[in-house]
Each structure stands twice: as structure tokens, then as C-alpha cells.
Design an enzyme around this catalytic site. Structure first.
Site, PDB file in Angstrom:
ATOM      1  N   GLU A  99       0.787  -1.160   0.060  1.00  0.00           N
ATOM      2  CA  GLU A  99       0.038  -0.108   0.020  1.00  0.00           C
ATOM      3  C   GLU A  99       0.827   1.069   0.041  1.00  0.00           C
ATOM      4  OE1 GLU A  99      -3.288  -0.409   2.481  1.00  0.00           O
ATOM      5  OE2 GLU A  99      -3.298   2.004   3.041  1.00  0.00           O
ATOM      6  N   ASP A 137       0.355   5.265   0.602  1.00  0.00           N
ATOM      7  CA  ASP A 137      -0.884   6.395   1.093  1.00  0.00           C
ATOM      8  C   ASP A 137      -0.785   7.741   1.113  1.00  0.00           C
ATOM      9  OD1 ASP A 137      -2.530   4.073   2.244  1.00  0.00           O
ATOM     10  OD2 ASP A 137      -1.487   4.100   3.897  1.00  0.00           O
ATOM     11  N   GLU A 173      -3.036  10.584   3.151  1.00  0.00           N
ATOM     12  CA  GLU A 173      -3.973  10.755   4.084  1.00  0.00           C
ATOM     13  C   GLU A 173      -3.896  12.180   4.478  1.00  0.00           C
ATOM     14  OE1 GLU A 173      -5.057   6.591   6.097  1.00  0.00           O
ATOM     15  OE2 GLU A 173      -3.671   7.787   7.313  1.00  0.00           O
TER      16      GLU A 173
END
Ligand SMILES: *[C@@H]1O[C@H](CO)[C@@H](O)[C@H](O)[C@H]1NC(C)=O
Ligand SMILES: *[C@@H]1O[C@H](CO)[C@@H](O)[C@H](O)[C@H]1NC(C)=O
Length: 306
Positions: free
Chosen positions: A106, A108, A110
Site C-alpha cells: 500500500e 498512502d 492521508e
């Protein structure tokens, strides 16, 4: 007749390789809403370009999100976002790539909201073969709620770059030589979502979401995917290998694919000195030993002989 049959079998089992731009008008051919569809506005067009704008909403019943229909292996993937304005405390807007297979990977972005006038935090993270715990947090040098900005990822065999507009904010090098798993062979889907993180997001959960302001809306446009799409279902290792081999011989795997340009090195140093507020690499309370890849996360300029 015979040839047609062979072709059909071939087509149904083969991966389609392509390097493409996601056609904005056909956005929903490539993506679908994976939760909170009653909070998604599918139909708005951008006033300037006429391209689709996707508005994801969060209210006290649910957040919402969309996902690509097929995964990608390596490439340059990005989109423009305008984040929730005003008091966005407690909201988390995310944009990430993730595999769905064993040994999960993953990447990311955010965005942690804040009360009016206080800065968002952009948190990035890298999971390779199930191992994450690589958070880095920065403040941005602009107000991300005022206008759209580009957030993108370049991912090749040698490195992963996180980009904000044309500025590299983070690099993750392939450090398999140090025993660190890298994100390879596993295609990843593109996801975006907005959700309620009031228990932890803003000043560690001190500032909660003000639900009288719902719905909270984050807007997305100008989707850009330049990558190898793996169209087959499931974790078909042959397909992934073919994508890998194909891209290894293209620019993704070219001689300079593992090297940062001088501008990128300067960007990273500027970010490190001025905008980083948390870096897992310097969190001695959390890690007894500095994670091995950290020696490469903030590059030095190479010495040049005059
Ligand atoms: C959610 O918001 C609506 C509209 O303000 C309100 O009527 C409802 O009671 C709220 N639900 C909860 C579980 O807080
Ligand atoms: C919100 O603002 C406070 C005060 O300026 C700051 O400490 C914090 O890092 C900001 N961002 C978040 C997500 O808490």
C-alpha cells in the site's frame, strides 16, 4: 473459424497492456463507488475544462469512496484534489494505492483535517509485503482547501516518489539489498475516500468532528494514470510477470529510473527542513533500531568535482 476460437481463448486469458490516460468523460468505466454511494456526487463537471469532478461526502451516517476496477503495476498515477474547507477537524481524506492479495502492499496519502484556519497534515505511508509503520507527516506550503492541487505517485522498480504538484515530498528506494521487501509483482488498485477519523486525526483526537457542518465534501478531478493495467481477475502471477517484464524494458525501468534529479534532491531537502513534523525514521521511542531503509530516505546531493 478455428483461428477465431484461438483468438478468443487468447483474449480471455491475456492481460491487456496499456499506457493510458484515464479519459475523464469515461471515468466511471475505470472506477466505481465502493462505499457510501448516497454521499457521492457523480455528475458535476469542472467549470473550466468540462471534465468530471467527483465530490465525495462524509456525514454522520457514512463516508464514501471510489476504487479503480482493475489494478496497475508500476507507473505514474495522480489526480487533483480540493479538500474540505472551513472546520474540517476529524475528517480524513485519503488517496492510496493498495493490493488486495497476500503480502499486501500500500502507498498512502492521508489528509487530516483541522479546525478553521489551522493547517491540514498530510500523512504518507508505505506498506511492503504487509509491513507498514512508515508514517511521515508534513504541513503543506499552501491551503489545500482553496484550490485543486496535484497529488501523485511515481512507482518503478527502483523507487517510489510521492509528489505534491511538481514537488517530490518523499522517496522510498528499493532496498532489497538491505533486506527490506519492495513493492513489486503485486498490482495495486487506486482508491480514494473520505471518512471519520475524529478519534485520532486532529491534534491526536482532541478536536472532534462538528457534525452540524455535515456533509463534508472533498473534490477530485483530472485523473491521470500512465501505467500497465492488469485486467485479469485475481492474483495471476503470469499476468503480473508479463506486466513487469514489459515495463522493465520501458522508461519505468530505464537507466535513470532509480536516480533522483538535482531538483528532486533539493525538493526533498527543503521539505525535510521546513515541512516535516513527524518522521518514523527519527522516532527513537517507537523503534529500538532505526529502520534500515531510513539511511536512503533523505538523500544527499552527490559530490561533483569542479
Ligand atoms: C445525523 O444528522 C442528522 C441531521 O442533522 C440528525 O437528524 C441525526 O439525528 C444524526 N444522527 C446521529 C446518529 O447523530
Ligand atoms: C491542527 O492545528 C494544530 C494547531 O496549529 C496543530 O498542532 C496540528 O498539527 C494541526 N493539524 C492536525 C491534523 O492536527
Amino acid at each position: 473459424m478455428k483461428i477465431a476460437t484461438v483468438m478468443l481463448v487468447f483474449l480471455s486469458t491475456a492481460v491487456t497492456f496499456f499506457v493510458s490516460e484515464v479519459d475523464a468523460s469515461k471515468f466511471w468505466d475505470d472506477f466505481y463507488v465502493n462505499f457510501g454511494d448516497w454521499n457521492v456526487d457523480y455528475r458535476t463537471a469542472d467549470a473550466d475544462s468540462g471534465n468530471i469532478v467527483v465530490n465525495l461526502g462524509l456525514d454522520n451516517t457514512s463516508g464514501s469512496g471510489f476504487r479503480s476496477k482493475y489494478p496497475f503495476l508500476y507507473g505514474h498515477i495522480g489526480m487533483k484534489l480540493k479538500l474540505v474547507g472551513g472546520n474540517s477537524a476529524g475528517t480524513v481524506t485519503s488517496y492510496y494505492l493498495a493490493s488486495v492479495f497476500e503480502k499486501w502492499c500500500e502507498l498512502d496519502f492521508e489528509f487530516l483535517g483541522n479546525v478553521s484556519g489551522e493547517p491540514y497534515i498530510l500523512q504518507t505511508n508505505v506498506f511492503a509485503e504487509g509491513k507498514g509503520d512508515r508514517e511521515q507527516r508534513i504541513y503543506l506550503w499552501f491551503d489545500p482547501t482553496e484550490d485543486y492541487h496535484y497529488y501523485g505517485i511515481l512507482w518503478n522498480q527502483n523507487l517510489i516518489l510521492f509528489m505534491v504538484d511538481d514537488v517530490v515530498i518523499r522517496v522510498f528506494h528499493n532496498s532489497k539489498d538491505l533486506g527490506i521487501p519492495y513493492l513489486e509483482y503485486q498490482p495495486m488498485y487506486v482508491y480514494s475516500s473520505i471518512w471519520n477519523g475524529e478519534q485520532w486525526a486532529t491534534r491526536g483526537g482532541t478536536d472532534k468532528t462538528d457534525w452540524s457542518l455535515q456533509p463534508f465534501i472533498a473534490s477530485y478531478k483530472d485523473f491521470d494514470v500512465d501505467s500497465c493495467a492488469v485486467h485479469s481477475e485475481g492474483n495471476d502471477k503470469d499476468d503480473s510477470h508479463r506486466c513487469y517484464n514489459k515495463l522493465y524494458s520501458s522508461w519505468y525501468g530505464g537507466a535513470d529510473a532509480g536516480k533522483l534529479t538535482n531538483k528532486q534532491i533539493d525538493d526533498l531537502k527543503r521539505i525535510q527542513y521546513n515541512y516535516v513534523i513527524y518522521d518514523y525514521c527519527t522516532d527513537a521511542e517507537r523503534f529500538d533500531e532505526t529502520p534500515k531503509e531510513c539511511s536512503r530516505n533523505w538523500p544527499q546531493r552527490e559530490h561533483t568535482t569542479a
